[in-house]
Design a protein around this motif. Structure first.
Motif, mmCIF file in Angstrom:
data_model
loop_
_atom_site.group_PDB
_atom_site.id
_atom_site.type_symbol
_atom_site.label_atom_id
_atom_site.label_comp_id
_atom_site.label_asym_id
_atom_site.label_seq_id
_atom_site.Cartn_x
_atom_site.Cartn_y
_atom_site.Cartn_z
ATOM 1 N N GLN A 253 0.846 -1.194 0.000
ATOM 2 C CA GLN A 253 0.000 0.000 0.000
ATOM 3 C C GLN A 253 0.885 1.248 0.000
ATOM 4 O O GLN A 253 1.703 1.427 0.900
ATOM 5 N N GLU B 57 3.671 0.054 2.539
ATOM 6 C CA GLU B 57 3.589 -0.927 3.610
ATOM 7 C C GLU B 57 3.275 -2.285 3.005
ATOM 8 O O GLU B 57 2.349 -2.419 2.192
ATOM 9 N N LEU C 203 0.387 -8.665 4.429
ATOM 10 C CA LEU C 203 0.406 -10.093 4.142
ATOM 11 C C LEU C 203 -0.956 -10.605 3.664
ATOM 12 O O LEU C 203 -1.996 -10.180 4.180
ATOM 13 N N ARG C 204 -0.950 -11.517 2.731
ATOM 14 C CA ARG C 204 -2.176 -12.170 2.252
ATOM 15 C C ARG C 204 -1.936 -13.665 2.169
ATOM 16 O O ARG C 204 -0.823 -14.110 1.917
ATOM 17 N N PRO D 247 -5.023 -10.648 6.818
ATOM 18 C CA PRO D 247 -4.179 -11.018 7.957
ATOM 19 C C PRO D 247 -4.935 -11.110 9.293
ATOM 20 O O PRO D 247 -4.579 -11.919 10.141
ATOM 21 N N ASN E 95 5.480 -5.332 8.922
ATOM 22 C CA ASN E 95 4.909 -5.488 10.269
ATOM 23 C C ASN E 95 5.574 -6.653 10.979
ATOM 24 O O ASN E 95 5.594 -7.774 10.477
ATOM 25 N N ASP F 58 2.985 1.205 15.273
ATOM 26 C CA ASP F 58 1.749 1.080 14.502
ATOM 27 C C ASP F 58 0.543 1.321 15.409
ATOM 28 O O ASP F 58 0.632 1.141 16.623
ATOM 29 N N ASP F 59 -0.568 1.696 14.813
ATOM 30 C CA ASP F 59 -1.843 1.825 15.533
ATOM 31 C C ASP F 59 -1.691 2.676 16.780
ATOM 32 O O ASP F 59 -2.261 2.375 17.828
ATOM 33 N N ARG G 281 -5.917 4.573 12.582
ATOM 34 C CA ARG G 281 -7.037 4.888 11.700
ATOM 35 C C ARG G 281 -8.236 5.481 12.444
ATOM 36 O O ARG G 281 -8.938 6.348 11.945
ATOM 37 N N GLU H 80 -2.642 6.890 9.207
ATOM 38 C CA GLU H 80 -3.165 5.658 8.602
ATOM 39 C C GLU H 80 -4.609 5.857 8.182
ATOM 40 O O GLU H 80 -5.340 6.606 8.829
ATOM 41 N N GLU I 63 -9.201 8.284 4.125
ATOM 42 C CA GLU I 63 -10.162 7.858 3.102
ATOM 43 C C GLU I 63 -10.741 9.026 2.330
ATOM 44 O O GLU I 63 -11.270 8.837 1.233
ATOM 45 N N PHE J 16 -7.061 4.554 1.639
ATOM 46 C CA PHE J 16 -7.786 4.249 0.414
ATOM 47 C C PHE J 16 -7.905 5.467 -0.503
ATOM 48 O O PHE J 16 -8.092 5.324 -1.696
ATOM 49 N N PRO K 26 -4.284 -1.517 -0.730
ATOM 50 C CA PRO K 26 -3.118 -2.397 -0.884
ATOM 51 C C PRO K 26 -3.153 -3.024 -2.284
ATOM 52 O O PRO K 26 -4.193 -3.511 -2.719
#
Ligand code: C2E
Ligand code: MG
Ligand code: MG
Length: 572
Positions: A340, A354, A357-358, A369, A413, A475-476, A499, A532, A535, A554, A559
């Motif tokens: 992303q 960033e 993972l998928r 994730p 991450n 993060d976060d 976010r 983060e 939108e 977004f 991503p």
């Protein structure tokens, strides 16, 4: 034979004189019980029995029965000759022990429940009854101890005084027998309880559990239990099954005020799952269903309470399946990354990406994730996944930056478990060496919980990584329980404003103030602040005005897979 008859006669005699009967009277009139009969009787009873001789120095045990050997693990030969105190191990500060001592001194009986220890060192709760055995002159020459292992039977949680899981099931079974209405079962989990323990110490963790328990105990519930370290369960009788959600809200309401703990005042989040059933349904089933619903609540951002639906049980089974299949996901090449873009909020330039993972699961399709990282952390699979992941991302960063005029940063991450279980510095060094990625192209993102004051090795690893030029990001930010002060003691290069603060920043003055103070803090400490989840254009404009330099969300791009991300790379 003759002795047996004597014993029988004494019982008959007692039975024929009911008016004058009393245990003491019977005991006084009894003829001597033949020793073999007494031994046979002792061998049959399921309580452990020991007899101590009070006339000898140190009051040694002179007799134990087979049940004693089974319960304590000590064979008779080892127990005999010892003072029965030895069952307490070094756990001598139990108030009940004072009561035992007083009873022995005064030559009277007593009943207490003690923490005792088996021969293998394991704890058992001993519901002990002490009975003095007197000689003809009425002096207590011996004491008989009756030992019952009530470790589980008691059904009470020692820390909180609530029911434990066994006690809960017993209580539910008892309710089922009589009541006609339906039953609501709620399960609650303290979100990120581990952070409270590691951040403020186990005393604070225990105090939180006790404080939550005492609030819950005040509710008009049929049963309140602590069923796991940080999980509670409550049962309510419902006249109207539609009232379930309202009752759950009332329970969460009383948990909302801040908890005052040693060294902290915390607003604590609880995830909640609930299920409604007939009171005569299998209580275990209801507990299981509420547990499956709780898993759903825990998996969702915000942890809103979740009502059990049949799909949740499938979901719980699927989780188990995911956990086992995750073990082979790396080997089967089912994992990959989306990237992303992160952009400069002033110029709009691409400055980083960033890696997210998928998992392309053969049967369930593409998994985000949040569905499997938690499982991977629980099973330890995250270690292999993380090792593969960092290599993959570093190799991609090296490829992408090779021909770029201005290189971009790649964020990865890292799970807390990786930092505590692995020599991160040595590992990162090896990966940089193998892939040709430069340290400053890599940013490791950690969630806030690693920042808590349990510094030691983690902090050292941070410092070493920064020394190498690898960047570190929280993060976060703003969602954990940690204190802003810890920021200055860790060598960080970036904060990612969560976010939840960025969303609605245009409408909520409170969120705006929080976002602004985080940005200011970052500026004061010379730490880059990334927003983060941007939108909307309004969110971008405000975050930029507040002084935030980088954004991700977004509004700029979702991503992207490698092919889609390539167009971003080519464009910039
Ligand atoms: P995160 O690190 O906070 O990642 C950001 C998440 O927010 C991503 O979800 C991303 O898709 C999502 N997101 C980004 N922009 C927006 C937006 O504008 N609106 C909304 N609603 N969401 C946005 P994703 O990919 O599902 O990842 C979830 C979490 O999983 C990540 O949160 C991260 O904690 C974890 N994760 C992802 N990849 C890895 C990994 O390789 N290793 C580890 N240990 N955890 C990972
Ligand atoms: Mg992240
Ligand atoms: Mg995040």
């Amino acid at each position: 034979m003759a002795r047996h008859q004597a014993a029988d006669r004494s019982v008959d005699a007692a039975a024929s004189e009911p008016a004058r009967w009393s245990p003491r009277g019977w005991w006084a009139r009894r003829p001597a019980i033949p020793p073999e009969a007494a031994a046979r009787a002792l061998a049959q009873v399921s309580d452990g029995v020991l007899i101590a001789d009070m006339r000898q120095q140190g009051h040694p045990i002179v007799e134990v029965n087979p049940a004693f050997e089974v319960i304590t693990g000590y064979p008779a030969a080892e127990a005999i000759g010892k003072n029965c105190r030895y069952l307490q191990g070094s756990d001598r500060l139990q108030p009940e022990i004072a009561e035992v001592r007083a009873a022995l001194q005064e030559g009277r009986g007593c009943s207490v429940t003690l923490r005792n220890y088996r021969r293998d060192g394991t704890l058992f709760r001993n519901a002990l009854r002490l009975v003095p055995l007197r000689n003809k002159a009425g002096r207590a020459t011996h004491f008989m101890g009756l030992i019952r292992d009530v470790t589980h039977a008691a059904g009470i949680d020692r820390l909180t005084g609530l029911l434990d899981r066994y006690g809960l099931l017993d209580r539910l079974a008892a309710i089922g027998a009589g009541a006609p209405a339906s039953l609501l079962l709620i399960k609650l989990d303290i979100v990120r309880f581990h952070d409270v323990n590691s951040g403020f110490g186990y005393d604070a963790g225990d105090a939180l559990l006790r404080a939550a328990a005492s609030r819950l105990a005040a509710l008009p519930a049929l049963a309140v239990a602590r069923v796991d370290t940080n999980s509670f369960a409550l049962a309510f009788e419902l006249d109207d099954p539609d009232g379930a959600a309202g009752t759950v809200d009332e329970v969460l309401d009383i948990l909302r005020p801040r908890f005052l703990l040693p060294g902290a005042s915390l607003a604590v989040k609880f995830a909640a799952g609930f299920a409604v059933g007939a009171t005569d349904a299998d209580p275990l089933q209801l507990v299981r269903q509420a547990g499956a619903a709780l898993q759903r609540s825990k998996a969702q951002a915000g942890h809103a309470p979740h009502a059990f639906a049949a799909a949740d049980e499938r979901e719980a089974r699927n989780r188990i399946r995911l956990a086992s299949e995750l073990q082979t996901a790396v080997a089967n090449q089912e994992l990959f990354f989306h990237y992303q873009p992160q952009v400069d909020l002033a110029s709009g330039d691409l400055v980083g990406a960033e890696a997210l993972l998928r998992w392309d699961h053969g049967a369930f399709g593409l998994q985000p994730p949040d569905r499997f990282i938690g499982v991977a952390e629980e099973t330890g699979a995250i270690l292999e996944i993380g090792a593969w992941g960092l290599r993959t991302v570093a190799a991609y960063a090296a490829r992408s930056n090779r021909n770029r005029h201005v290189p971009i940063r790649f964020a990865f991450n890292v799970s807390a478990l990786e930092f505590t279980r692995r020599d991160m510095l040595a590992f990162v060094d090896r990966v940089l060496d193998e892939t040709g990625c430069r340290a400053e192209w890599l940013t490791l993102e950690l969630t806030e919980n690693l920042m808590l004051p349990e510094p030691g090795p983690v902090r050292r690893a941070f410092a070493d990584l920064r020394q190498r030029g690898v960047e570190l990001s929280i993060d976060d930010f703003g969602t954990g329980y940690s204190n802003l002060r810890y920021l200055e003691s860790f060598p960080l290069s970036e904060i990612k404003v969560d976010r939840s603060f960025v969303r609605d920043v245009a409408d909520s003055p409170a969120k705006r103030v929080i976002a602004e103070s985080i940005v200011k803090l970052g500026a004061a400490l010379d730490i880059r602040v990334v927003a983060e989840g941007i939108e909307t254009e309004a969110e971008r404009a405000i975050m930029r005005t507040l002084g935030c330099s980088v954004g991700q969300g977004f509004l700029f791009a979702k991503p992207l897979d490698e092919a889609q991300f390539q167009t971003w790379l080519d464009r910039s």
